[in-house]
Motif scaffolding. Sequence first.
Motif, mmCIF file in Angstrom:
data_model
loop_
_atom_site.group_PDB
_atom_site.id
_atom_site.type_symbol
_atom_site.label_atom_id
_atom_site.label_comp_id
_atom_site.label_asym_id
_atom_site.label_seq_id
_atom_site.Cartn_x
_atom_site.Cartn_y
_atom_site.Cartn_z
ATOM 1 N N GLU A 84 3.149 -24.033 -90.849
ATOM 2 C CA GLU A 84 1.700 -24.146 -90.677
ATOM 3 C C GLU A 84 1.334 -24.975 -89.453
ATOM 4 N N ALA A 85 2.186 -25.914 -89.072
ATOM 5 C CA ALA A 85 1.946 -26.735 -87.884
ATOM 6 C C ALA A 85 2.373 -26.027 -86.600
ATOM 7 N N GLY A 86 3.050 -24.883 -86.726
ATOM 8 C CA GLY A 86 3.486 -24.140 -85.546
ATOM 9 C C GLY A 86 4.786 -24.635 -84.940
ATOM 10 N N ARG A 87 5.439 -25.586 -85.595
ATOM 11 C CA ARG A 87 6.728 -26.064 -85.079
ATOM 12 C C ARG A 87 7.842 -25.089 -85.434
ATOM 13 N N TYR A 88 7.772 -24.497 -86.619
ATOM 14 C CA TYR A 88 8.673 -23.413 -87.008
ATOM 15 C C TYR A 88 7.850 -22.133 -86.919
ATOM 16 N N LEU A 89 8.446 -21.098 -86.348
ATOM 17 C CA LEU A 89 7.765 -19.816 -86.253
ATOM 18 C C LEU A 89 8.247 -18.863 -87.340
ATOM 19 N N LEU A 90 9.497 -19.019 -87.704
ATOM 20 C CA LEU A 90 10.117 -18.240 -88.773
ATOM 21 C C LEU A 90 11.076 -19.139 -89.517
ATOM 22 N N ALA A 91 11.219 -18.921 -90.792
ATOM 23 C CA ALA A 91 12.210 -19.635 -91.591
ATOM 24 C C ALA A 91 12.555 -18.754 -92.777
ATOM 25 N N GLY A 92 13.830 -18.643 -93.057
ATOM 26 C CA GLY A 92 14.219 -17.843 -94.206
ATOM 27 C C GLY A 92 15.670 -18.025 -94.554
ATOM 28 N N PRO A 93 16.024 -17.617 -95.776
ATOM 29 C CA PRO A 93 17.399 -17.768 -96.227
ATOM 30 C C PRO A 93 18.302 -16.666 -95.684
ATOM 31 N N GLU A 97 22.211 -26.935 -87.249
ATOM 32 C CA GLU A 97 22.569 -26.835 -85.826
ATOM 33 C C GLU A 97 21.358 -26.270 -85.109
ATOM 34 N N VAL A 98 21.077 -26.767 -83.917
ATOM 35 C CA VAL A 98 19.956 -26.257 -83.135
ATOM 36 C C VAL A 98 20.485 -25.784 -81.788
ATOM 37 N N HIS A 99 20.047 -24.589 -81.372
ATOM 38 C CA HIS A 99 20.482 -23.996 -80.105
ATOM 39 C C HIS A 99 19.276 -23.464 -79.336
ATOM 40 N N PRO A 100 19.210 -23.720 -78.033
ATOM 41 C CA PRO A 100 18.125 -23.130 -77.231
ATOM 42 C C PRO A 100 18.362 -21.629 -77.060
ATOM 43 N N ALA A 101 17.261 -20.893 -76.960
ATOM 44 C CA ALA A 101 17.352 -19.438 -76.806
ATOM 45 C C ALA A 101 16.119 -18.931 -76.075
ATOM 46 N N PHE A 102 16.257 -17.776 -75.455
ATOM 47 C CA PHE A 102 15.121 -17.052 -74.892
ATOM 48 C C PHE A 102 14.921 -15.811 -75.739
ATOM 49 N N LEU A 103 13.695 -15.634 -76.228
ATOM 50 C CA LEU A 103 13.353 -14.501 -77.078
ATOM 51 C C LEU A 103 12.034 -13.908 -76.599
ATOM 52 N N PRO A 104 11.762 -12.652 -76.966
ATOM 53 C CA PRO A 104 10.429 -12.128 -76.684
ATOM 54 C C PRO A 104 9.387 -13.025 -77.340
ATOM 55 N N SER A 105 8.231 -13.121 -76.733
ATOM 56 C CA SER A 105 7.175 -14.005 -77.222
ATOM 57 C C SER A 105 6.853 -13.728 -78.689
ATOM 58 N N LEU A 106 6.739 -14.811 -79.447
ATOM 59 C CA LEU A 106 6.369 -14.723 -80.854
ATOM 60 C C LEU A 106 4.957 -15.245 -81.080
ATOM 61 N N LYS A 107 4.154 -15.289 -80.021
ATOM 62 C CA LYS A 107 2.802 -15.860 -80.109
ATOM 63 C C LYS A 107 1.916 -15.139 -81.120
ATOM 64 N N GLY A 108 2.116 -13.871 -81.338
ATOM 65 C CA GLY A 108 1.275 -13.132 -82.276
ATOM 66 C C GLY A 108 1.797 -13.163 -83.703
ATOM 67 N N LEU A 109 2.930 -13.819 -83.927
ATOM 68 C CA LEU A 109 3.537 -13.856 -85.249
ATOM 69 C C LEU A 109 2.754 -14.787 -86.188
ATOM 70 N N LYS A 110 2.528 -14.343 -87.410
ATOM 71 C CA LYS A 110 1.831 -15.166 -88.399
ATOM 72 C C LYS A 110 2.554 -15.036 -89.722
ATOM 73 N N VAL A 111 2.885 -16.175 -90.303
ATOM 74 C CA VAL A 111 3.494 -16.208 -91.635
ATOM 75 C C VAL A 111 2.387 -16.494 -92.626
ATOM 76 N N ASN A 112 2.273 -15.656 -93.648
ATOM 77 C CA ASN A 112 1.222 -15.814 -94.651
ATOM 78 C C ASN A 112 1.778 -16.420 -95.930
ATOM 79 N N PHE A 113 1.031 -17.351 -96.504
ATOM 80 C CA PHE A 113 1.400 -17.974 -97.779
ATOM 81 C C PHE A 113 0.387 -17.606 -98.826
#
Length: 122
Positions: A58-67, A106-122
Amino acid sequence: MTEETQAKEKPRMRDVPRDIEPYFIGLLRRGERWNDIQGPEAATLMPRHLAYLREQLEAGRYLLAGPVTDDGPLVGLLIMAGKSIDEVQAIANADPGVQAGRLAVEVHPAFLPSLKGLKVNF
């Protein structure tokens, strides 16, 4: 020099998306205390972990999270936004599951297509 002029001068690679952005990938693994399911905090750990994930999403620090759903050592995946690896590592380390030693991250830097339009709904 305008962005349009720069775009014209910079050769584009045909098979690379135009909207590449820097992100960080977090890999959640089984921690040293993965099987430690005893004690008063064990029952509340999963709800606290899930609440932390939601807070970061919700704070925008994580864009996706899942098991990750197989039985291997990798148990979760995070896509994170931040200014530096140190910043996002600190956020990931603050997860109650990581704090309890049930998870390791573990955290790794990456380049990905923009995820600016991504929205996770609760």
